[in-house]
Enzyme design. Structure first.
Site, PDB file in Angstrom:
ATOM      1  N   HIS A 158     -63.783 -37.679 -20.890  1.00 24.99           N
ATOM      2  CA  HIS A 158     -65.161 -37.994 -20.927  1.00 24.99           C
ATOM      3  C   HIS A 158     -66.200 -36.914 -20.936  1.00 24.99           C
ATOM      4  O   HIS A 158     -67.385 -37.270 -20.877  1.00 24.99           O
ATOM      5  CB  HIS A 158     -65.587 -39.092 -20.246  1.00 24.99           C
ATOM      6  CG  HIS A 158     -64.787 -40.452 -20.564  1.00 24.99           C
ATOM      7  ND1 HIS A 158     -65.094 -41.772 -20.027  1.00 24.99           N
ATOM      8  CD2 HIS A 158     -63.813 -40.676 -21.458  1.00 24.99           C
ATOM      9  CE1 HIS A 158     -64.500 -42.753 -20.718  1.00 24.99           C
ATOM     10  NE2 HIS A 158     -63.632 -42.099 -21.563  1.00 24.99           N
ATOM     11  N   GLU A 182     -67.868 -45.719 -14.737  1.00 24.27           N
ATOM     12  CA  GLU A 182     -67.215 -44.740 -15.468  1.00 24.27           C
ATOM     13  C   GLU A 182     -68.228 -44.121 -16.468  1.00 24.27           C
ATOM     14  O   GLU A 182     -68.551 -44.875 -17.422  1.00 24.27           O
ATOM     15  CB  GLU A 182     -65.990 -45.444 -16.068  1.00 24.27           C
ATOM     16  CG  GLU A 182     -65.273 -44.223 -17.042  1.00 24.27           C
ATOM     17  CD  GLU A 182     -64.060 -44.719 -17.733  1.00 24.27           C
ATOM     18  OE1 GLU A 182     -63.727 -45.991 -17.484  1.00 24.27           O
ATOM     19  OE2 GLU A 182     -63.237 -44.188 -18.232  1.00 24.27           O
ATOM     20  N   LYS A 227     -69.515 -41.568 -19.735  1.00 20.95           N
ATOM     21  CA  LYS A 227     -68.912 -40.723 -20.911  1.00 20.95           C
ATOM     22  C   LYS A 227     -69.680 -39.960 -21.760  1.00 20.95           C
ATOM     23  O   LYS A 227     -71.057 -40.263 -21.696  1.00 20.95           O
ATOM     24  CB  LYS A 227     -68.221 -41.962 -21.566  1.00 20.95           C
ATOM     25  CG  LYS A 227     -67.550 -41.653 -22.992  1.00 20.95           C
ATOM     26  CD  LYS A 227     -66.874 -42.946 -23.437  1.00 20.95           C
ATOM     27  CE  LYS A 227     -66.026 -42.519 -24.662  1.00 20.95           C
ATOM     28  NZ  LYS A 227     -65.174 -43.431 -25.242  1.00 20.95           N
ATOM     29  N   ASP A 243     -55.079 -43.444 -18.380  1.00 24.17           N
ATOM     30  CA  ASP A 243     -55.930 -44.250 -19.488  1.00 24.17           C
ATOM     31  C   ASP A 243     -55.872 -43.499 -20.879  1.00 24.17           C
ATOM     32  O   ASP A 243     -56.182 -42.500 -21.341  1.00 24.17           O
ATOM     33  CB  ASP A 243     -57.465 -44.091 -19.335  1.00 24.17           C
ATOM     34  CG  ASP A 243     -58.221 -44.947 -20.223  1.00 24.17           C
ATOM     35  OD1 ASP A 243     -57.496 -45.614 -21.179  1.00 24.17           O
ATOM     36  OD2 ASP A 243     -59.677 -44.673 -20.206  1.00 24.17           O
ATOM     37  N   TRP A 301     -66.713 -49.881 -17.144  1.00 21.41           N
ATOM     38  CA  TRP A 301     -67.078 -48.884 -18.272  1.00 21.41           C
ATOM     39  C   TRP A 301     -67.640 -49.963 -19.338  1.00 21.41           C
ATOM     40  O   TRP A 301     -67.047 -50.936 -19.558  1.00 21.41           O
ATOM     41  CB  TRP A 301     -65.665 -48.107 -18.835  1.00 21.41           C
ATOM     42  CG  TRP A 301     -66.104 -47.604 -20.143  1.00 21.41           C
ATOM     43  CD1 TRP A 301     -66.954 -46.318 -20.162  1.00 21.41           C
ATOM     44  CD2 TRP A 301     -65.965 -47.820 -21.470  1.00 21.41           C
ATOM     45  NE1 TRP A 301     -67.156 -46.075 -21.255  1.00 21.41           N
ATOM     46  CE2 TRP A 301     -66.474 -46.939 -22.344  1.00 21.41           C
ATOM     47  CE3 TRP A 301     -65.328 -48.843 -22.203  1.00 21.41           C
ATOM     48  CZ2 TRP A 301     -66.622 -46.948 -23.737  1.00 21.41           C
ATOM     49  CZ3 TRP A 301     -65.386 -48.978 -23.412  1.00 21.41           C
ATOM     50  CH2 TRP A 301     -65.932 -47.892 -24.144  1.00 21.41           C
ATOM     51  N   HIS A 317     -59.336 -41.586 -14.233  1.00 17.37           N
ATOM     52  CA  HIS A 317     -58.586 -41.902 -15.561  1.00 17.37           C
ATOM     53  C   HIS A 317     -58.134 -40.575 -16.056  1.00 17.37           C
ATOM     54  O   HIS A 317     -58.667 -39.659 -16.436  1.00 17.37           O
ATOM     55  CB  HIS A 317     -59.447 -42.500 -16.478  1.00 17.37           C
ATOM     56  CG  HIS A 317     -59.823 -43.894 -16.340  1.00 17.37           C
ATOM     57  ND1 HIS A 317     -60.410 -44.925 -17.242  1.00 17.37           N
ATOM     58  CD2 HIS A 317     -59.417 -44.729 -15.186  1.00 17.37           C
ATOM     59  CE1 HIS A 317     -60.387 -46.005 -16.636  1.00 17.37           C
ATOM     60  NE2 HIS A 317     -59.920 -46.024 -15.431  1.00 17.37           N
ATOM     61  N   ASP A 365     -62.934 -39.866 -15.984  1.00 17.63           N
ATOM     62  CA  ASP A 365     -62.100 -39.825 -16.867  1.00 17.63           C
ATOM     63  C   ASP A 365     -61.893 -38.285 -17.610  1.00 17.63           C
ATOM     64  O   ASP A 365     -62.892 -37.954 -17.877  1.00 17.63           O
ATOM     65  CB  ASP A 365     -62.304 -40.835 -18.129  1.00 17.63           C
ATOM     66  CG  ASP A 365     -61.345 -41.008 -19.069  1.00 17.63           C
ATOM     67  OD1 ASP A 365     -61.074 -39.767 -19.686  1.00 17.63           O
ATOM     68  OD2 ASP A 365     -61.022 -42.401 -19.508  1.00 17.63           O
ATOM     69  N   ASP A 393     -57.403 -39.813 -25.848  1.00 19.95           N
ATOM     70  CA  ASP A 393     -56.478 -40.732 -25.357  1.00 19.95           C
ATOM     71  C   ASP A 393     -55.141 -40.493 -25.559  1.00 19.95           C
ATOM     72  O   ASP A 393     -54.448 -41.508 -25.836  1.00 19.95           O
ATOM     73  CB  ASP A 393     -56.964 -42.394 -25.263  1.00 19.95           C
ATOM     74  CG  ASP A 393     -58.247 -42.427 -24.401  1.00 19.95           C
ATOM     75  OD1 ASP A 393     -57.990 -42.159 -22.954  1.00 19.95           O
ATOM     76  OD2 ASP A 393     -59.126 -42.737 -25.074  1.00 19.95           O
ATOM     77  N   ASP A 404     -62.155 -37.694 -27.068  1.00 22.70           N
ATOM     78  CA  ASP A 404     -61.484 -38.557 -26.072  1.00 22.70           C
ATOM     79  C   ASP A 404     -60.557 -39.266 -26.809  1.00 22.70           C
ATOM     80  O   ASP A 404     -60.599 -40.492 -26.971  1.00 22.70           O
ATOM     81  CB  ASP A 404     -62.834 -39.417 -25.747  1.00 22.70           C
ATOM     82  CG  ASP A 404     -62.189 -40.289 -24.503  1.00 22.70           C
ATOM     83  OD1 ASP A 404     -61.299 -39.894 -23.813  1.00 22.70           O
ATOM     84  OD2 ASP A 404     -62.798 -41.666 -24.423  1.00 22.70           O
TER      85      ASP A 404
HETATM   86  C1  RNT Z   1     -63.201 -45.785 -22.545  1.00 22.07           C
HETATM   87  C2  RNT Z   1     -63.035 -45.709 -21.190  1.00 22.07           C
HETATM   88  C3  RNT Z   1     -62.253 -46.778 -20.556  1.00 22.07           C
HETATM   89  C4  RNT Z   1     -61.252 -47.532 -21.541  1.00 22.07           C
HETATM   90  C5  RNT Z   1     -60.529 -48.733 -20.714  1.00 22.07           C
HETATM   91  C6  RNT Z   1     -59.778 -49.449 -21.766  1.00 22.07           C
HETATM   92  O1  RNT Z   1     -63.636 -44.502 -22.973  1.00 22.07           O
HETATM   93  O2  RNT Z   1     -62.074 -44.478 -20.869  1.00 22.07           O
HETATM   94  O3  RNT Z   1     -61.839 -46.578 -19.331  1.00 22.07           O
HETATM   95  O4  RNT Z   1     -60.232 -46.544 -21.908  1.00 22.07           O
HETATM   96  O5  RNT Z   1     -61.476 -49.406 -20.345  1.00 22.07           O
HETATM   97 ZN    ZN Z   2     -61.389 -44.354 -19.158  1.00 19.56          ZN
END
Ligand code: RNT
Ligand code: ZN
Length: 422
Positions: free
Chosen positions: A266, A230, A232, A330, A189, A290, A263, A300, A298
């Site tokens: 994302h 990955e 986004k 994640d 990523w 993720h 993810d 998290d 996003d």
């Molecule tokens: C960031 C991505 C990625 C990170 C990690 C820490 O938006 O989701 O996966 O969260 O690499």
């Molecule tokens: Zn991620």
């Protein structure tokens, strides 16, 4: 405290009830036992890493907020916390390590110099824990990503630095996979993008493609490691342009027949990642997820047993692709006990998987295929109030970990004895 006799009795009644619906709970628990969740190391310390004391997460719009006391400050504490977390989870899981958590006790080197030697002690630790490991290159929180770009930077020197870093990380991943006898998934990523409109979208994406091509040109043994990319939509500070978008990486992964990482945070908030499973699997052999909980963006947040997480695993089970997915978490939330966050989040993902497996899917499918839509809907609704909790508690009991909410007291104890003294 949950009591053993009660859990066993509840299980045997629930087992009967599921059996009437054609579901073999014993067999499902055997299957659950084999499903490993890859626990992201970065919830231990809000993503700072171990390159130097007080390192903090920065760049690419990823942020951890909150000041809950007791975050891990060094490798010993990261491991101590993870051991505690693993001890409270049913099943056998994995560790998903970011490269900045290497063992730099013999001296820190630049990221393009990271090598297997910095991960020997992690491998030893993982062997002791009897767990597999996954790995991530780290292209943020670094002066060389301050332009906002890394693999897609207009400056060749910057690109070359990061290309070398990712090449090294792939070597490390292969080393880890070989040592542990368990293939290591290496996820790429990058934070690249810009706050405002750029005339160079095409150039940046062409550079990203070229950088990835150079990185992947170096062969690694697929038995030991596999790469994922990955995508986004956007991040704070990179609102106008994110180089590694979904279209970019979907195209790239299809082209290279490699793994795509989805993810859940994302995408546009109204988009359902669960719906992508059956689409992407038509073209890509294996996926990495993720699992996270985006709130409005996003963000998290700690994973909970939300509709989207449940839908995701239902789609995976209905597509019969459980053996073709790699499940990572994640989230990074510094506003609560971080060990508690892991346990709640990982258990929620496991519960969603268990629920998906306990669905009377054959019956539902058969109703649907006969056009009996009322019956289908009714079955799906009733499945929601089947005694799922009894199966879950029994799974915990069988694994010798606290059932129900019994882990709260253990985590409070850990907070009192360990975290509050840091
Ligand atoms: C960031 C991505 C990625 C990170 C990690 C820490 O938006 O989701 O996966 O969260 O690499
Ligand atoms: Zn991620």
């Amino acid at each position: 405290m949950k009591n053993t006799r009660q859990i066993e009795q509840m299980y045997s009644l629930a087992k009967e009830q599921y059996a009437e619906a054609g579901i073999d709970t014993d067999q499902i628990l055997t299957q659950m036992q084999k499903i490993a969740i890859s626990l992201h190391c970065w919830q231990t310390d809000d993503g700072g890493g171990l390159e130097y004391d007080g390192a903090e997460l920065s760049g690419g719009g990823i942020q951890a907020t909150g000041n809950f006391p007791g975050k891990s400050r060094n490798m010993g504490e990261v491991r101590q916390d993870l051991e505690k977390v693993f001890s409270l989870l049913p099943g056998n899981h994995r560790l998903n390590l970011h490269s900045i958590y290497g063992d730099f006790s013999k001296g820190l080197v630049e990221r393009d110099q990271f090598g297997p030697e910095h991960f020997e002690s992690w491998v030893e630790w993982a062997k002791k824990q009897n767990i597999g490991m996954d790995f991530n290159c780290t292209l943020y929180s670094h002066p060389k990503s301050e332009s906002g770009y890394t693999l897609s930077d207009l400056n060749k020197e910057t690109r070359d630095f990061w290309i070398q870093h990712v090449k090294q990380c792939r070597k490390i991943a292969a080393y880890i996979g070989k040592e542990l006898g368990s293939r290591c998934v290496h996820n790429i990523w990058i934070p690249d993008g810009s706050k405002d409109v750029t005339v160079n979208r095409f150039k940046h994406r062409a550079f990203l493609k070229d950088s990835l091509d150079q990185i992947l040109a170096e062969p690694q043994n697929p038995e030991y490691m596999a790469d994922a990319v990955e995508a986004k939509l956007f991040g704070i500070g990179v609102e106008a342009f994110t180089v590694g978008s979904h279209e970019f990486y979907l195209g790239y992964a299809v082209d290279k027949k490699m793994m795509l990482c989805l993810d859940i945070g994302h995408f546009h908030p109204t988009e359902q990642v669960s719906d992508k499973v059956s689409a992407v699997f038509q073209f890509i052999p294996e996926l990495l997820f993720h699992v996270t909980r985006p709130i409005r963006w996003d963000s998290d947040h700690v994973v909970t047993l939300s509709d989207e997480v449940r839908n995701l695993f239902e789609e995976i089970v209905w597509a019969d692709k459980l053996d073709k997915v790699n499940i990572g978490l994640d989230f990074f939330d510094g506003s609560l006990n971080r060990i508690g966050a892991y346990v709640v989040g990982t258990r929620a993902a496991q519960k969603a998987i268990l629920m998906a497996l306990l669905n009377p899917s054959d019956e539902i499918r058969s109703y649907e295929e006969k056009g009996k839509n009322f019956e289908k809907l009714a079955k799906m609704e009733e499945a929601k109030s089947m005694p799922f909790g009894a199966i879950w508690d029994y799974f915990c009991l069988k694994n010798n970990v606290p059932a129900g909410d019994d882990y709260i007291a253990e985590i409070q104890e850990y907070e009192k004895n360990i975290l509050s003294r840091r």
